[in-house]
Motif scaffolding. Structure first.
Motif, PDB file in Angstrom:
ATOM      1  N   GLN A  45       0.978  -1.143   0.089  1.00 45.28           N
ATOM      2  CA  GLN A  45      -0.040   0.001  -0.083  1.00 45.28           C
ATOM      3  C   GLN A  45       0.892   1.146   0.053  1.00 45.28           C
ATOM      4  OE1 GLN A  45      -2.831  -0.196   3.082  1.00 45.28           O
ATOM      5  NE2 GLN A  45      -3.835   1.806   2.349  1.00 45.28           N
ATOM      6  N   ALA A  46       0.517   2.077  -0.926  1.00 44.31           N
ATOM      7  CA  ALA A  46       1.206   3.571  -1.022  1.00 44.31           C
ATOM      8  C   ALA A  46       0.919   4.192   0.320  1.00 44.31           C
ATOM      9  CB  ALA A  46       0.908   4.039  -2.306  1.00 44.31           C
ATOM     10  N   GLY A  47       1.950   5.243   0.690  1.00 45.38           N
ATOM     11  CA  GLY A  47       1.491   6.085   1.851  1.00 45.38           C
ATOM     12  C   GLY A  47       2.699   6.252   2.679  1.00 45.38           C
ATOM     13  N   ASN A  48       2.632   7.224   3.675  1.00 42.51           N
ATOM     14  CA  ASN A  48       3.684   7.529   4.571  1.00 42.51           C
ATOM     15  C   ASN A  48       4.220   6.284   5.415  1.00 42.51           C
ATOM     16  OD1 ASN A  48       3.564  10.198   3.780  1.00 42.51           O
ATOM     17  ND2 ASN A  48       2.213  10.685   5.163  1.00 42.51           N
ATOM     18  N   ARG A  49       5.414   6.203   5.372  1.00 43.18           N
ATOM     19  CA  ARG A  49       5.999   4.846   6.052  1.00 43.18           C
ATOM     20  C   ARG A  49       6.976   5.386   7.063  1.00 43.18           C
ATOM     21  NH1 ARG A  49       3.485   2.087   2.622  1.00 43.18           N
ATOM     22  NH2 ARG A  49       3.206  -0.134   2.791  1.00 43.18           N
ATOM     23  N   SER A  50       7.404   4.909   8.353  1.00 41.47           N
ATOM     24  CA  SER A  50       8.576   5.267   9.245  1.00 41.47           C
ATOM     25  C   SER A  50       9.389   4.215   8.999  1.00 41.47           C
ATOM     26  CB  SER A  50       7.982   5.495  10.627  1.00 41.47           C
ATOM     27  OG  SER A  50       7.235   6.390  10.642  1.00 41.47           O
ATOM     28  N   ILE A  51      10.874   4.407   8.425  1.00 41.70           N
ATOM     29  CA  ILE A  51      11.740   3.460   8.547  1.00 41.70           C
ATOM     30  C   ILE A  51      12.576   3.747   9.648  1.00 41.70           C
ATOM     31  CG2 ILE A  51      13.607   2.880   6.985  1.00 41.70           C
ATOM     32  CD1 ILE A  51      10.814   2.600   5.767  1.00 41.70           C
ATOM     33  N   TYR A  52      12.942   2.644  10.306  1.00 42.12           N
ATOM     34  CA  TYR A  52      13.781   2.616  11.320  1.00 42.12           C
ATOM     35  C   TYR A  52      15.291   1.943  11.179  1.00 42.12           C
ATOM     36  CZ  TYR A  52       9.492   3.925  14.007  1.00 42.12           C
ATOM     37  OH  TYR A  52       8.360   4.528  14.379  1.00 42.12           O
ATOM     38  N   VAL A  53      16.361   2.678  11.703  1.00 42.80           N
ATOM     39  CA  VAL A  53      17.548   1.958  11.288  1.00 42.80           C
ATOM     40  C   VAL A  53      18.193   1.812  12.720  1.00 42.80           C
ATOM     41  CG1 VAL A  53      19.904   2.211  10.161  1.00 42.80           C
ATOM     42  CG2 VAL A  53      17.894   3.072   9.072  1.00 42.80           C
ATOM     43  N   ARG A  54      18.591   0.585  13.057  1.00 42.55           N
ATOM     44  CA  ARG A  54      19.451   0.450  14.324  1.00 42.55           C
ATOM     45  C   ARG A  54      20.719  -0.213  14.041  1.00 42.55           C
ATOM     46  NH1 ARG A  54      17.376  -2.215  19.303  1.00 42.55           N
ATOM     47  NH2 ARG A  54      18.651  -4.023  19.930  1.00 42.55           N
ATOM     48  N   ILE A  55      21.668   0.579  14.672  1.00 40.56           N
ATOM     49  CA  ILE A  55      23.020   0.313  14.343  1.00 40.56           C
ATOM     50  C   ILE A  55      23.706  -0.140  15.677  1.00 40.56           C
ATOM     51  CG2 ILE A  55      25.611   1.139  13.970  1.00 40.56           C
ATOM     52  CD1 ILE A  55      24.141   3.552  12.457  1.00 40.56           C
ATOM     53  N   THR A  56      24.419  -1.495  15.571  1.00 38.42           N
ATOM     54  CA  THR A  56      24.824  -2.244  16.628  1.00 38.42           C
ATOM     55  C   THR A  56      26.432  -2.045  16.605  1.00 38.42           C
ATOM     56  OG1 THR A  56      22.929  -3.939  16.678  1.00 38.42           O
ATOM     57  CG2 THR A  56      24.992  -4.266  18.130  1.00 38.42           C
ATOM     58  N   THR A  57      27.048  -1.608  17.495  1.00 39.37           N
ATOM     59  CA  THR A  57      28.497  -1.730  17.739  1.00 39.37           C
ATOM     60  C   THR A  57      29.086  -2.926  17.650  1.00 39.37           C
ATOM     61  OG1 THR A  57      28.718  -1.482  19.913  1.00 39.37           O
ATOM     62  CG2 THR A  57      28.573   0.479  18.919  1.00 39.37           C
ATOM     63  N   LEU A  59      30.635  -3.945  20.004  1.00 44.48           N
ATOM     64  CA  LEU A  59      30.515  -4.484  21.591  1.00 44.48           C
ATOM     65  C   LEU A  59      29.195  -4.940  21.645  1.00 44.48           C
ATOM     66  CD1 LEU A  59      32.787  -1.749  23.249  1.00 44.48           C
ATOM     67  CD2 LEU A  59      33.375  -3.965  22.430  1.00 44.48           C
ATOM     68  N   GLY A  60      28.292  -4.755  20.776  1.00 38.37           N
ATOM     69  CA  GLY A  60      26.747  -5.300  20.876  1.00 38.37           C
ATOM     70  C   GLY A  60      25.976  -4.297  21.413  1.00 38.37           C
ATOM     71  N   ASP A  61      26.633  -2.816  21.318  1.00 39.54           N
ATOM     72  CA  ASP A  61      25.605  -1.594  22.242  1.00 39.54           C
ATOM     73  C   ASP A  61      24.886  -1.056  20.798  1.00 39.54           C
ATOM     74  OD1 ASP A  61      26.439  -1.999  24.725  1.00 39.54           O
ATOM     75  OD2 ASP A  61      28.201  -0.755  24.146  1.00 39.54           O
ATOM     76  N   VAL A  62      23.802  -0.594  21.208  1.00 41.44           N
ATOM     77  CA  VAL A  62      23.095  -0.103  20.226  1.00 41.44           C
ATOM     78  C   VAL A  62      23.133   1.649  20.275  1.00 41.44           C
ATOM     79  CG1 VAL A  62      20.399   0.258  19.171  1.00 41.44           C
ATOM     80  CG2 VAL A  62      21.018  -1.853  20.158  1.00 41.44           C
ATOM     81  N   LEU A  63      23.501   2.176  19.065  1.00 41.23           N
ATOM     82  CA  LEU A  63      23.601   3.426  18.880  1.00 41.23           C
ATOM     83  C   LEU A  63      22.387   4.155  19.114  1.00 41.23           C
ATOM     84  CD1 LEU A  63      26.339   4.011  16.344  1.00 41.23           C
ATOM     85  CD2 LEU A  63      26.692   4.042  18.806  1.00 41.23           C
ATOM     86  N   THR A  64      21.999   4.951  20.148  1.00 44.67           N
ATOM     87  CA  THR A  64      20.462   5.384  20.453  1.00 44.67           C
ATOM     88  C   THR A  64      20.560   6.673  21.048  1.00 44.67           C
ATOM     89  OG1 THR A  64      18.209   5.068  20.956  1.00 44.67           O
ATOM     90  CG2 THR A  64      20.062   4.072  22.584  1.00 44.67           C
ATOM     91  N   ARG A  65      19.443   7.690  20.692  1.00 44.96           N
ATOM     92  CA  ARG A  65      19.361   8.681  21.362  1.00 44.96           C
ATOM     93  C   ARG A  65      17.933   8.496  22.054  1.00 44.96           C
ATOM     94  NH1 ARG A  65      22.765  10.713  17.648  1.00 44.96           N
ATOM     95  NH2 ARG A  65      24.649  11.476  18.554  1.00 44.96           N
ATOM     96  N   ARG A  66      17.485   7.453  22.577  1.00 40.68           N
ATOM     97  CA  ARG A  66      16.349   7.101  23.231  1.00 40.68           C
ATOM     98  C   ARG A  66      15.131   6.958  22.626  1.00 40.68           C
ATOM     99  NH1 ARG A  66      19.435   4.579  26.216  1.00 40.68           N
ATOM    100  NH2 ARG A  66      20.734   5.673  27.318  1.00 40.68           N
ATOM    101  N   GLY A  67      15.142   6.723  21.129  1.00 41.26           N
ATOM    102  CA  GLY A  67      13.829   6.582  20.630  1.00 41.26           C
ATOM    103  C   GLY A  67      13.679   4.920  20.474  1.00 41.26           C
ATOM    104  N   THR A  68      12.441   4.740  20.348  1.00 35.24           N
ATOM    105  CA  THR A  68      11.818   3.051  20.459  1.00 35.24           C
ATOM    106  C   THR A  68      10.587   2.844  19.405  1.00 35.24           C
ATOM    107  OG1 THR A  68      10.146   3.349  22.143  1.00 35.24           O
ATOM    108  CG2 THR A  68      12.357   2.826  22.844  1.00 35.24           C
ATOM    109  N   PHE A  69      10.666   1.532  19.143  1.00 36.95           N
ATOM    110  CA  PHE A  69       9.670   1.128  18.180  1.00 36.95           C
ATOM    111  C   PHE A  69       9.499  -0.213  18.420  1.00 36.95           C
ATOM    112  CE2 PHE A  69      13.850  -0.328  16.157  1.00 36.95           C
ATOM    113  CZ  PHE A  69      13.387  -1.353  15.688  1.00 36.95           C
ATOM    114  N   THR A  70       8.053  -0.894  18.061  1.00 35.97           N
ATOM    115  CA  THR A  70       7.856  -2.154  18.408  1.00 35.97           C
ATOM    116  C   THR A  70       8.253  -3.121  17.040  1.00 35.97           C
ATOM    117  OG1 THR A  70       6.159  -1.447  19.503  1.00 35.97           O
ATOM    118  CG2 THR A  70       5.821  -3.448  18.936  1.00 35.97           C
TER     119      THR A  70
END
Length: 127
Positions: A45-57, A59-70
């Motif tokens: 379906q066409a329309g607005n989509r939120s794309i999330y990118v999750r970068i893992t270092t 050492l296994g840590d996620v680079l984040t500024r405290r945003g979350t998604f399900t």
């Protein structure tokens, strides 16, 4: 449902120095750039989509500024989010992470999510 799922192709990750040029040495990296294409999909379906990118270092840590998604009934932290207008045609996307922390050398992983699905991933390394 599976036919309507978005798919990320041509995924690449790289570090950029202060001049915006590609950089292999982690100590000179000022930004991380993740680029990919959302594939053409006439059943999605066409329309607005939120794309999330999750970068893992490395050492296994996620680079984040405290945003979350399900994702799969769990709440995950993301590194970057970009809202796009998806028309069903191939769409190019690039997102940037401004480096404000000390990063270590090694292999990083970038996972891309849309509509509650993991639509692709890549790895990239620094010296």
């Amino acid at each position: 449902n599976i036919a309507a799922q978005l798919d990320a192709t041509g995924i690449s990750g790289q570090g950029l120095n202060k001049k915006g040029k590609s950089e292999a040495k982690i100590k000179n990296v000022k930004k991380l750039a993740i680029s990919f294409n959302i594939s053409r999909n006439v059943t999605a379906q066409a329309g607005n989509r939120s794309i999330y990118v999750r970068i893992t270092t490395p050492l296994g840590d996620v680079l984040t500024r405290r945003g979350t998604f399900t994702y799969e009934n769990r709440t995950l932290e993301y590194s970057m989010r970009k809202d796009i207008e998806y028309t069903g045609e191939e769409t190019s996307v690039t997102v940037y992470w401004d480096v404000a922390e000390t990063l270590s050398s090694g292999t990083y992983r970038a996972d891309i999510f849309a509509d509650g699905n993991n639509i692709g991933h890549t790895t990239f390394s620094f010296k």
